[in-house]
Design a protein around this motif. Structure first.
Motif: not given
Lengths: 265, 546
Positions: B53-54, B57, B94, B97, B117-118, B173, B272, B274
């Motif tokens: 998740d963010e 990251l 990623l 996500m 999400q991305c 993303g 980036t 997300t």
């Protein structure tokens, strides 16, 4: 010369999904298509037409109003006219009632037919019974599993090549005749944009039960000898085991142990 | 408003993030992460992170920033210019996500949107939208969110997400970071046109939440971003003008531009992406037509005739050049079933492939504008293939893939004798009024050089992919020089060196063809402002000093 091609609209399904609660096929998001075997049958008809100027092709289908789309596809691919047998009274037909209805419609709409073509089977029901039954009801010869065919120059005889267990047979028959078709060597056609537009101006008629010389008791569910009691998916197969990362001798040992444990050897 | 504040994530220790350490293990067990669809060689990373998740990251980025470790961020690795191939340092994938969070109706714009999400793939996104089946939302959504989904399901229409880059395994993303485009960009524009909101993580581990239509550059062309300590960062939007074509080269700019557009298409060098909100469109029935014509010149006539008629908007407009058709016909002759289509007639020269709305159950529609346009180009619509059923449209899709696949097969065969060989595929586009001139340049230069080549692709956007097929390494060298010359010509005509593939690591020399040193400096300034140490995606868009 008149060729009748009987076709069916089927769901485009690579994998049949059944709703476990209702026992019915899951149709959401599944497009409807012209049954592939019916397309092959039509292709044989169109090939005959390409070498004989006197041929007209009538595509016939029994189904709900939306089955018009399958007939439209036939018109795009080369049929000259189409007939949809559409009536609530036809609902629930098994192969016998379907065959009786189709045969009656052919007698009504194209009694002077020379050749009836059908796909070997529909990919949803998979019975392969309707072709032979229609031939029996109409009292004409039938040739099944046909991959190639040619009409004699005088237009009276049909020479066919059919697949059988030991290879293939060449069968020649006097017309009228019913032929059920396999794919053979065909490459699936693609209509031109002109053909797609022209199809929309070709005759596509609808016929209901009143137009047929059949009793109501012969139609649909009432006229059916068989009923689908239950539909259920086959039990899922277990995936196999892989023996990896071992020397051949050790791998063989593992496999033999497995076969013994499962009492295969 | 041109000022925005970053937001911070919940702090998590970087140790909580799934990580593979050591180049040895990564290159052995995770080798595919060291390259992408471009097959750009030499990927190297000492750490491979998989944030969920963010917050995770953010933890990774903060850690990397503090240790001045370069970070390369990867989506689905479907890019064609080596964008997510790490040169050193850490690689962040990623892929975890990958949740679709929400489908909702935006009352102001009267459109349905999806928030995801991305790492959600385009194929997954489209599958969920079409089937209206969002298992993740049903499972994890709040009462309000599941109610929105229920409303979406009750909609009488079907919807789709219009951007259609050919590679549907691409991550959402990734497509936002690269402003991905494809055939249907002709009608619907590139990804940028469909992005309504993004969350973008800056190299410092803090993120921006940017809805479209809220943050615009000041009259002086400036944005101010305040980080969590209140420190302002001033971003000056570049002063250059972008070409009036589909374009994926360089950082976006424009007068009074929206901040969201700075990040879309920036190839991940500024931050980036997300999470994304995208807009959906009502789905209509379509018909695809492959119209055969006598020659390349006639194909261009048809392109212009179809573009000029306004009665029937086309979704895409693509070319198969004479040489492309010859190649496909040759393949069909060897194996009639390989192409999955009826035989291409011998009299056919080139082909134009296009699509438009169609009503299969009605004969009241008027398609005469298309029929007439075709008729004015020395042929008629009998000389075509057409399809509208999904099953038949899939045949066309397969047909579309067969040409590049055949080209790749030829090159693979030649590589056996000349290992360094590769095909050269252009990604140049020019404005509408220069299509013919650019085509004349292609044919003149490539014929004069005696190169084997063919062309296909997005001719409607004047964006034809010319594929040069070198027969040996000398021809490869010659082809590379020609490529450069063609890029110069495209730019001279007001076009771009990269209409859709982007710059990445592979096409950095071409950025200099299109932009002056000062213009590139303006881009670098933005990069430097947001990423002063230069840890994020080094080597992308700008060459790194060796």
């Amino acid at each position: 010369m008149k060729i009748v091609v009987c076709v069916k609209q089927v769901p485009e399904i690579a994998e049949v999904k059944v709703n476990p609660e209702t026992g019915t096929l899951v149709r959401e998001g599944v497009a409807s298509i012209l049954n592939p075997f019916c397309e092959y049958a039509l292709d044989h008809a169109v090939r005959i037409k390409s070498v004989r100027a006197d041929v007209t092709i009538l595509a016939v289908s029994m189904g709900p109003p939306q089955a018009r789309a399958a007939l439209m596809r036939c018109l795009e691919l080369g049929a000259d006219e189409a007939l949809l047998l559409c009536d609530r009274k036809f609902a629930g037909s098994d192969t016998w009632a379907t065959s009786l209805t189709l045969a009656a419609a052919i007698k009504e709409a194209a009694a002077d037919f020379d050749l009836i073509l059908m796909g070997k089977q529909a990919i949803d029901g998979d019975t392969a019974q309707v072709g032979p039954e229609v031939a029996e009801i109409l009292g004409i010869p039938q040739i099944t599993y046909t991959v190639d065919m040619e009409i004699s120059s005088n237009g009276k005889r049909l020479s066919t090549r059919r697949e059988c267990e030991s290879g293939s047979e060449v069968v020649t028959v006097r017309m009228p005749v019913l032929v059920s078709a396999l794919k053979g060597e065909m490459l699936r056609r693609l209509p031109s944009f002109a053909e797609i537009l022209a199809a929309r101006s070709k005759p596509l008629r609808t016929m209901n039960a009143d137009a047929l010389s059949l009793e109501e008791s012969e139609l649909g569910l009432q006229g059916s000898f068989t009923q689908v009691v239950k539909v259920f998916p086959p039990s899922a197969r277990k995936s196999g085991q892989r023996v990896e990362g071992l020397e051949a001798v050790d791998a063989a040992r593992v496999m033999i142990e497995f076969l013994r444990a499962e009492r295969f050897v | 408003m041109h000022e925005i504040h970053t937001k911070t994530c919940t702090g998590v220790p970087v140790e909580a993030v799934k990580c593979i350490s050591g180049f040895g293990e990564i290159s052995t067990d995770y080798a595919t992460y060291l390259t992408d669809e471009s097959k750009y060689p030499g990927g190297k990373a000492e750490k491979l992170f998989f944030p969920r998740d963010e917050s995770e990251l953010s933890a990774v980025l903060k850690k990397m920033a503090s240790s001045v470790t370069p970070v390369t961020v990867a989506g689905a690795r479907t890019g064609l210019v080596g964008g997510c191939v790490p040169l050193r340092g850490a690689l962040v994938s990623l892929e975890l996500m990958n949740q679709i969070n929400q489908v909702y109706y935006d009352e102001c714009s009267e459109e349905w949107r999806v928030r995801a999400q991305c790492a959600v793939s385009l194929s997954e996104l489209n599958r969920c939208i079409l089937s209206k089946n969002f298992a993740g939302i049903e499972k994890h959504g709040t009462e309000e969110i599941t109610a929105q989904l229920a409303r979406f399901r009750k909609e009488p229409y079907n919807y789709f997400y219009p951007p259609d880059p050919t590679e549907l395994s691409a991550s959402l993303g990734g497509t936002v970071a690269t402003n991905a485009s494809g055939a249907r960009t002709y009608r619907y524009g590139a990804t940028r046109n469909w992005v309504r909101r993004i969350r973008v993580m800056l190299p410092n581990g803090e993120f921006l939440d940017i809805p479209r239509g809220k943050y615009f550059a000041s009259p002086a062309g400036e944005f101010i971003i305040y980080d969590s300590t209140g420190t302002p960062v001033h971003i000056r939007t570049p002063s250059y003008r972008l070409p009036a074509t589909k374009n994926a080269a360089g950082i976006f700019t424009g007068p009074n531009m929206d901040l969201i557009d700075l990040f879309i298409g920036s190839e991940g060098i500024l931050g980036t992406v997300t999470a994304i909100d995208v807009a959906l469109l009502k789905r209509e029935e379509k018909i695809s037509v492959i119209q055969f014509v006598a020659s390349d010149e006639k194909a261009l006539d048809l392109v212009e005739a179809l573009r000029n008629q306004k009665a029937i908007p086309l979704d895409f407009l693509e070319l198969y050049s004479e040489e492309a058709v010859k190649l496909l016909r040759g393949r069909q002759k060897k194996d009639p079933k390989a192409v999955g289509m009826p035989p291409i007639p011998d009299h056919v020269g080139a082909a134009v492939f296009f699509e438009f709305s169609f009503q299969s159950d009605s004969n009241s529609m008027d398609y005469s504008a298309v029929v007439d346009a075709v008729g004015r180009c020395g042929t008629d619509v009998r000389n075509s293939w057409a399809a509208y059923e999904p099953r038949e449209l899939d045949r066309f899709k397969t047909f579309r893939h067969i040409l590049p696949e055949t080209v790749n097969g030829i090159i693979a065969e030649r590589k056996k004798q000349h290992p360094g060989l590769h095909k050269l595929g252009t990604d140049l586009a020019v404005p509408d009024n220069h299509l013919r001139e650019m085509w004349r340049i292609y044919t003149k230069k490539l014929h004069a050089a005696g190169m084997e080549w063919l062309a296909f692709g997005h001719v409607g956007d004047n964006h034809v992919h010319v594929n040069i097929l070198p027969r040996d390494t000398d021809e490869l060298e010659q082809g590379l020089e020609l490529y450069h010359e063609l890029a110069f010509e495209a730019v001279r005509l007001g076009g771009t060196v990269s209409a859709e593939h982007g710059i990445g690591k592979i096409k950095t020399p071409y950025l200099k063809v299109m932009f002056t040193a000062d213009q590139i400096r303006q881009m670098r300034d933005i990069k430097h402002t947001l990423d002063p140490v230069g840890i994020l995606n080094p080597g992308d868009m700008f060459e790194v000093a060796s």
